[in-house]
Structures are given as C-alpha cells and as structure tokens.
Design an enzyme around this catalytic site. Structure first.
Site, short mmCIF file in Angstrom:
data_model
loop_
_atom_site.label_atom_id
_atom_site.label_comp_id
_atom_site.label_asym_id
_atom_site.label_seq_id
_atom_site.Cartn_x
_atom_site.Cartn_y
_atom_site.Cartn_z
N HIS A 1 -43.67 -6.89 12.78
CA HIS A 1 -44.47 -5.65 12.85
C HIS A 1 -44.17 -4.93 14.15
CE1 HIS A 1 -47.79 -2.89 12.46
NE2 HIS A 1 -48.12 -3.17 13.71
N GLU B 1 -26.63 18.73 -13.15
CA GLU B 1 -26.49 17.36 -13.67
C GLU B 1 -26.65 17.37 -15.19
OE1 GLU B 1 -25.91 13.99 -12.71
OE2 GLU B 1 -26.27 13.70 -14.84
N GLU C 1 0.86 -1.20 0.00
CA GLU C 1 0.00 0.00 0.00
C GLU C 1 0.88 1.24 0.00
OE1 GLU C 1 -3.37 0.96 -0.24
OE2 GLU C 1 -2.34 2.90 -0.21
N VAL D 1 -22.42 21.54 -18.20
CA VAL D 1 -21.46 22.52 -17.64
C VAL D 1 -20.40 22.81 -18.70
CG1 VAL D 1 -19.74 22.89 -15.83
CG2 VAL D 1 -21.87 21.72 -15.30
N GLY E 1 -17.91 11.29 -11.38
CA GLY E 1 -17.47 9.92 -11.55
C GLY E 1 -16.02 9.75 -11.15
N GLY F 1 3.91 0.02 -5.36
CA GLY F 1 4.28 -1.24 -6.00
C GLY F 1 4.32 -1.06 -7.51
N ALA G 1 -17.61 -0.82 -2.97
CA ALA G 1 -16.73 -1.54 -2.05
C ALA G 1 -17.09 -3.03 -1.98
CB ALA G 1 -16.82 -0.91 -0.67
N GLY H 1 -22.68 17.15 -10.96
CA GLY H 1 -22.90 15.71 -10.96
C GLY H 1 -23.93 15.33 -9.90
P1 FAD Z 1 -9.51 1.48 -3.43
O1 FAD Z 1 -10.37 1.48 -2.22
O2 FAD Z 1 -9.46 2.71 -4.25
O3 FAD Z 1 -8.06 1.11 -2.93
C1 FAD Z 1 -6.96 1.08 -3.78
C2 FAD Z 1 -5.72 1.23 -2.95
O4 FAD Z 1 -4.59 0.96 -3.78
C3 FAD Z 1 -5.51 2.65 -2.42
O5 FAD Z 1 -5.27 2.62 -1.03
C4 FAD Z 1 -4.28 3.14 -3.17
O6 FAD Z 1 -3.47 4.02 -2.40
C5 FAD Z 1 -3.54 1.85 -3.43
N1 FAD Z 1 -2.63 1.90 -4.57
C6 FAD Z 1 -2.88 2.35 -5.82
N2 FAD Z 1 -1.81 2.16 -6.62
C7 FAD Z 1 -0.85 1.60 -5.84
C8 FAD Z 1 0.47 1.16 -6.09
N3 FAD Z 1 1.02 1.21 -7.30
N4 FAD Z 1 1.18 0.65 -5.04
C9 FAD Z 1 0.64 0.55 -3.81
N5 FAD Z 1 -0.62 0.93 -3.53
C10 FAD Z 1 -1.36 1.44 -4.53
N6 FAD Z 1 -18.75 2.27 -2.17
C11 FAD Z 1 -19.71 1.58 -1.52
O7 FAD Z 1 -19.91 0.39 -1.80
N7 FAD Z 1 -20.46 2.16 -0.54
C12 FAD Z 1 -20.31 3.45 -0.19
O8 FAD Z 1 -21.00 3.95 0.69
C13 FAD Z 1 -19.33 4.21 -0.86
N8 FAD Z 1 -19.13 5.50 -0.55
C14 FAD Z 1 -18.15 6.21 -1.20
C15 FAD Z 1 -17.99 7.55 -0.87
C16 FAD Z 1 -17.02 8.30 -1.50
C17 FAD Z 1 -16.85 9.76 -1.13
C18 FAD Z 1 -16.17 7.68 -2.46
C19 FAD Z 1 -15.08 8.48 -3.13
C20 FAD Z 1 -16.33 6.35 -2.80
C21 FAD Z 1 -17.33 5.60 -2.17
N9 FAD Z 1 -17.56 4.27 -2.50
C22 FAD Z 1 -18.54 3.57 -1.86
C23 FAD Z 1 -16.77 3.58 -3.51
C24 FAD Z 1 -15.67 2.71 -2.84
O9 FAD Z 1 -14.87 3.55 -2.04
C25 FAD Z 1 -14.83 2.02 -3.90
O10 FAD Z 1 -15.66 1.30 -4.78
C26 FAD Z 1 -13.86 1.05 -3.24
O11 FAD Z 1 -13.00 1.72 -2.35
C27 FAD Z 1 -13.02 0.31 -4.29
O12 FAD Z 1 -12.17 -0.55 -3.65
P2 FAD Z 1 -10.79 -1.01 -4.32
O13 FAD Z 1 -10.19 -1.97 -3.35
O14 FAD Z 1 -11.00 -1.45 -5.70
O15 FAD Z 1 -9.89 0.31 -4.44
P1 NAD Z 2 -21.65 8.75 -10.39
O1 NAD Z 2 -21.37 8.02 -11.64
O2 NAD Z 2 -22.52 8.16 -9.36
O3 NAD Z 2 -22.31 10.17 -10.72
C1 NAD Z 2 -21.71 11.08 -11.58
C2 NAD Z 2 -22.81 11.97 -12.10
O4 NAD Z 2 -22.21 13.03 -12.80
C3 NAD Z 2 -23.76 11.26 -13.07
O5 NAD Z 2 -25.08 11.50 -12.70
C4 NAD Z 2 -23.41 11.87 -14.41
O6 NAD Z 2 -24.50 11.92 -15.30
C5 NAD Z 2 -22.95 13.26 -13.98
N1 NAD Z 2 -22.06 13.93 -14.92
C6 NAD Z 2 -21.06 13.38 -15.67
N2 NAD Z 2 -20.48 14.33 -16.42
C7 NAD Z 2 -21.10 15.50 -16.13
C8 NAD Z 2 -20.96 16.82 -16.58
N3 NAD Z 2 -20.05 17.15 -17.50
N4 NAD Z 2 -21.78 17.77 -16.08
C9 NAD Z 2 -22.72 17.46 -15.15
N5 NAD Z 2 -22.91 16.21 -14.70
C10 NAD Z 2 -22.10 15.23 -15.17
O7 NAD Z 2 -20.20 9.14 -9.80
P2 NAD Z 2 -19.80 9.81 -8.42
O8 NAD Z 2 -20.99 10.31 -7.71
O9 NAD Z 2 -18.68 10.73 -8.73
O10 NAD Z 2 -19.22 8.57 -7.64
C11 NAD Z 2 -18.09 7.85 -8.17
C12 NAD Z 2 -18.19 6.39 -7.84
O11 NAD Z 2 -18.11 6.19 -6.43
C13 NAD Z 2 -19.50 5.82 -8.31
O12 NAD Z 2 -19.23 4.81 -9.22
C14 NAD Z 2 -20.16 5.26 -7.10
O13 NAD Z 2 -20.63 3.97 -7.31
C15 NAD Z 2 -19.09 5.27 -6.03
N6 NAD Z 2 -19.74 5.72 -4.80
C16 NAD Z 2 -20.65 4.88 -4.23
C17 NAD Z 2 -21.34 5.29 -3.12
C18 NAD Z 2 -22.34 4.38 -2.52
O14 NAD Z 2 -22.32 3.20 -2.83
N7 NAD Z 2 -23.23 4.86 -1.67
C19 NAD Z 2 -21.13 6.55 -2.58
C20 NAD Z 2 -20.21 7.39 -3.20
C21 NAD Z 2 -19.52 6.94 -4.32
#
Ligand code: FAD
Ligand code: NAD
Length: 466
Positions: free
Chosen positions: A444, A203, A33, A237, A271, A116, A320, A180
C-alpha cells in the site's frame, strides 16, 4: 558450405530468442535476416518504437494538461518538436536492435544478412550482398507478419499509411482517420491525439478491441471518448481515396447509411498477415494453410519433420511474447526436451493510457462454453494510489469458477495494467483461487491493491474499500 544444427529464418522476438536458446543448449546455430538490423517487426517498427512514441506523447500531454494541477508552472508555451521526438524513438530502436547484435555475438550465433529461401529441406540459399548457401539439420521459420490492408485501398505510404509510416510522420496530422479500432489503431491513434490531432476511429465490429472482454471494451470506449476520440463502431468502410492532401473515407453505418470522413491522413490498422514471400517453402515440403500461415502441429513442427515455425507466421495471437515462448519451446523440442506452453495464459496488453490488460477467458467465452462463473470487480478510483496520481479511470475484474473459486480470467483497464497483469498470470499458472489472491498482502499504496480487492469481491463479495 557452413553446416548447422539449427538455422533460423527471421530475427524478430521469435527468431532471436529461439537462436539464443538453441545456442544455450549447445547447438551450432545460424540466424538469417533480410534487413540490416536484427529484431524484426517488434524492435524496428512495432512494440518498441510505438511504446517510445506513446511515452513521449504521454509526457507532452501531462505537461499540457496536468502539470498545472500538480502545482508546476511552466513559463511560456509548451511546444512539440516532432523531429526530435521521432529521432529519440529511433535512437531507442537503434540501441535495442544493437543489443541483439551483442546477444548474437555473446552466444556465438552466426548472423547472415539476406533473404533466406529453401533449396530443399536441409539447404537454405541466402541472397543478399554476398549470396551463399548453408546446410541445416533443423530449421525454424520465424518470418513474422506484414500489415494487411483492404482490397480497395491503394496505400501510398504518405497519407494512406500503415503503422510503419505512422511511426515516422514528418508532421502532426490535423485529422487522422484510423481504420480499425484494434490495438494498433488505438495505440498510434492515441499518440497523435495527444499531440493535437483530431482522431476518428472507424471500426467494422460493434465495439473497439472486439476480441477482448466486452466490459473492458466498454470502459476503454468511455475513457477514449472523454479524451475526445471520435469512435465509430459498426461502420463498414467501402472506399478510401486521396485527393491532393485530403483523404476521404466512406463507410456504411449500421443502418446502411453512407458516412463520409475527411482528414489529412488515414492509418489502415485492420490486422496483419503471415509473411512467407521469398521463402520457397514448397521446395522444403512445408505446407501453408488456406490463409497463408505456415501449418504446424502441436510441437510447432511443419509438414517437413526437421522444419519448425513460430510467431506471427503461424496460428494464434500476433504477440512478441507469444513468439518468444514458441522460440524457446522449439529450441527445447529440438534438443529432445518436453516443453509446454499454455496459450490460455499468454497475456494481452493495449498500451493506451489507461492501459488495458487481460489473461485467460473473457465473460463472453465463459458464457459460450457454459462455464458457471462469478465476478469480482473493483474500480481504480477507489484506490488512494489512483487519487495520488490522478489516474482514476478503469477497474480490475476477476472471473472465478462458481464452485471451485479458481481464477479463470482477469481483465483490467487502468494505470500500469500492463505491468500488473503479471500477477494474474502467476496466479493462474499456479491455478490459484480468488481467495488465494485475496489473502496475499499487496503493498500500500499501489495499483495492485485493486487486484486484491477484486479477488475479495469475487470470493464472497467482501471488498474492503467500496
Ligand atoms: P517478426 O518480428 O515480424 O520478425 C520476422 C523477421 O523475419 C523480420 O525481421 C523479417 O525481415 C524477417 N524475414 C522474413 N522473411 C525472411 C526471409 N525469407 N529471410 C530472412 N529474413 C526474413 N506485440 C506485443 O507483444 N507487444 C506490443 O506492444 C506490440 N506492439 C506492436 C506495435 C506495432 C506497431 C506492430 C506492427 C506490432 C506490435 N506487436 C506487439 C506485435 C509484434 O511486433 C509481433 O507479434 C512480433 O514482432 C512477432 O515476432 P516474430 O518473430 O514472429 O516476427
Ligand atoms: P487488430 O486485430 O488488433 O485490430 C484490427 C481491427 O480492425 C479489429 O478491431 C477489426 O475488427 C478491425 N477491422 C477489420 N477489418 C475492418 C474493416 N474492413 N473496416 C474497419 N475495421 C476493420 O489488428 P492491428 O491493430 O492491426 O494489429 C495487428 C497485430 O499486431 C495484432 O494481432 C496485435 O496483436 C499486434 N499488436 C499488438 C500490440 C500489443 O500487444 N500492444 C500492439 C500493436 C499490435
């Protein structure tokens, strides 16, 4: 040089779960990591901190708006201590990432801190405070994703920000412009809305959460408008600039007319994209797709046969729990087992309040596939439980095959939908019919009674309480 059966690059929910499962299966395992804490995006700057702030802001909103109605009088003003709120969030993150350190030790997994990068298909260089090289028979790439932006935006990370900065603001924005209307935009938008900011969502698509069922998106839109969100769908936008402490976002609406939004912060939530910087994938023979994802086959194997990839860095939903399932899948594949993932049954949740949750097909997907279906929908407001807690918004909708009654999709907006969706996942894993679910006893008063009622409505249009 240390030698391993499996090395995992990245310690997010994909990587650390893969590491634990590999260790459970008797493989000598290392995890690499680049940051000083384990847990990846999800634990450090994603799922966990965003939910911590959603919970804190929810408590505040309840205190300000609902306590009085419950007969709870608070003498004096209710004030927000943002610094403390952010500090609590950080302590939740620290405890959770610390838990992963414990799990790595417990499972005798070697942790390397550093970036890595592949030297070849079986050797990984780790550059950190102490650079080293390890040998691995198999490697799992779990390097995750980073926030995307738009080509004309220069993020200054102060006022033009991504979710990472939005999780640690030093003041409550007066007017937060969110580009977004997806999951991040609505969840973090709601945090600051509850804390008192004006929030305008801009959006591009014609509706918020555009990949979810249109009925769900419409209901959420209605509820958020009631909460005084300003939602601007079908807005393209075209420029974002910062002038002093002001941010100015210009967009064309669906008639092609320019609309200007002025605020003090702009959250760009359009995104995320796969992250492979520094990995040197080509040295190992690992191919990327045109969009920069690691290319994998149905076994999540890359173009190098001993290297696999999981989570946000490959195709599919960026969630996740999807990454976790893939971590287990690859560990078991390497161990010679024949695991299975049904991607149709990975649920999706938006943690706004009311929450939104879904699994399986949307109405739009069923129509496009030409599948004949029937719908059963039940409003949350008809439940005693909803009235008791004053959570009246939303519904549960069940889509079932018209001839077999098999459940094909479940979509809900409502209190605790995030937890309720598990019932739908279980039902669909076992290929239950709507009638099967309608004949199961639901405690219930609970919100889950809406699932039973929607199932009754889908089976033969005989809900009990409407
Ligand atoms: P990551 O969690 O991104 O982990 C990748 C790791 O690899 C990082 O720690 C990075 O530092 C490390 N890494 C990268 N390259 C290297 C390298 N070359 N060497 C060593 N280490 C490296 N998903 C949900 O299901 N529920 C949610 O409620 C939710 N909420 C979210 C809220 C926010 C604000 C955001 C941004 C995302 C959210 N997500 C949620 C999405 C979720 O965080 C991701 O889908 C998930 O973390 C992906 O897991 P991963 O293991 O693929 O990668
Ligand atoms: P998202 O794909 O959920 O939403 C992005 C939004 O931005 C979409 O509605 C899209 O139509 C809009 N968009 C794209 N280009 C645009 C533009 N030029 N102008 C205006 N709107 C535009 O992505 P996110 O909200 O950034 O989240 C990223 C990822 O993280 C998602 O894939 C999501 O699954 C994950 N995430 C998951 C959770 C959860 O599971 N509760 C919470 C946070 C994030």
């Amino acid at each position: 040089m240390n030698s391993y059966d499996v090395a995992i690059i990245g310690s997010g929910p994909g990587g650390y779960v893969a590491a634990i499962r590999c260790a459970q299966l008797g493989m000598k395992t290392a995890i690499i990591e680049k940051y000083s804490t384990l847990g990846g995006t999800c634990l450090n700057v994603g799922c966990i901190p965003s939910k911590a702030l959603l919970d804190s802001s929810h408590h505040y909103e309840d205190a300000v708006k609902h306590f009085e109605e419950h007969g709870i009088d608070i003498p004096g003003d209710i004030k927000i201590n943002l610094e403390k709120m952010i500090a609590r969030k950080q302590s939740v993150v620290d405890q959770t990432t610390g838990g992963i350190d414990f799990l790595m030790k417990k499972n005798k997994i070697d942790v390397y801190q550093g970036v890595g990068s592949f030297k070849d298909a079986t050797h990984i260089l780790i550059s950190g405070e102490e650079s080293t090289e390890i040998e691995a028979k198999n490697t799992i790439i779990a390097t995750g994703s980073k926030p995307s932006t738009l080509p004309f935006i220069t993020l200054d990370k102060e006022r033009l920000i991504t979710s990472t900065e939005a999780l640690k603001l030093k003041e409550i924005p007066k007017h937060l412009i969110v580009i977004g209307g997806g999951v991040i935009g609505l969840e973090l938008g709601q945090v600051y809305k509850r804390l008192g900011a004006e929030v305008s969502v801009v959006e591009y698509a014609d509706r918020i959460v555009p990949t979810m069922d249109a009925g769900v998106s419409k209901e959420l839109n209605k509820v958020l408008k009631k909460q005084k969100f300003k939602i601007n769908a079908s807005h393209k936008v075209k420029s974002v600039e910062r002038v002093g402490d002001e941010v100015i976002v210009k967009a064309d609406n669906k008639k092609g007319v320019e609309v200007e939004f002025k605020g003090d912060y702009c959250l760009v939530a359009v995104g995320r994209h796969a992250y492979t910087d520094g990995l040197n994938a080509e040295a190992a023979g690992v191919k990327l797709t045109e969009r920069g994802l690691v290319d994998v086959n149905e076994h999540l194997q890359t173009s190098a046969p001993n290297i696999y990839a999981i989570g946000d860095v490959i195709k599919g939903a960026m969630l996740a729990h999807k990454a976790e399932e893939e971590g287990t899948f690859v560990a078991e594949t390497i161990a010679g087992q024949k695991p299975h993932i049904d991607y149709n049954l990975i649920p999706g949740v938006v943690y706004t309040w009311p929450e939104v949750a879904a699994v399986g097909k949307t109405e739009e997907q069923l129509k496009e596939a030409g599948i004949e279906y029937k719908t059963g929908q039940f409003p949350m407001r008809a439940l005693g439980r909803s009235r008791a807690s004053m959570d009246l918004d939303g519904f549960v909708k069940i889509l079932a095959d018209k001839s077999t009654d098999e459940i094909l999709g479940v979509h809900m907006v409502g209190a605790r939908a995030a937890d309720m969706i598990a019932e739908a996942v279980v039902a669909m894993e076992y290929r239950a019919s709507a009638e099967d679910v309608s004949r199961m006893s639901h405690a219930h008063p609970t919100f889950t009674e809406a699932i039973k009622e929607a199932a009754l409505a889908a089976t033969d249009d005989r809900p009990l309480h409407i």
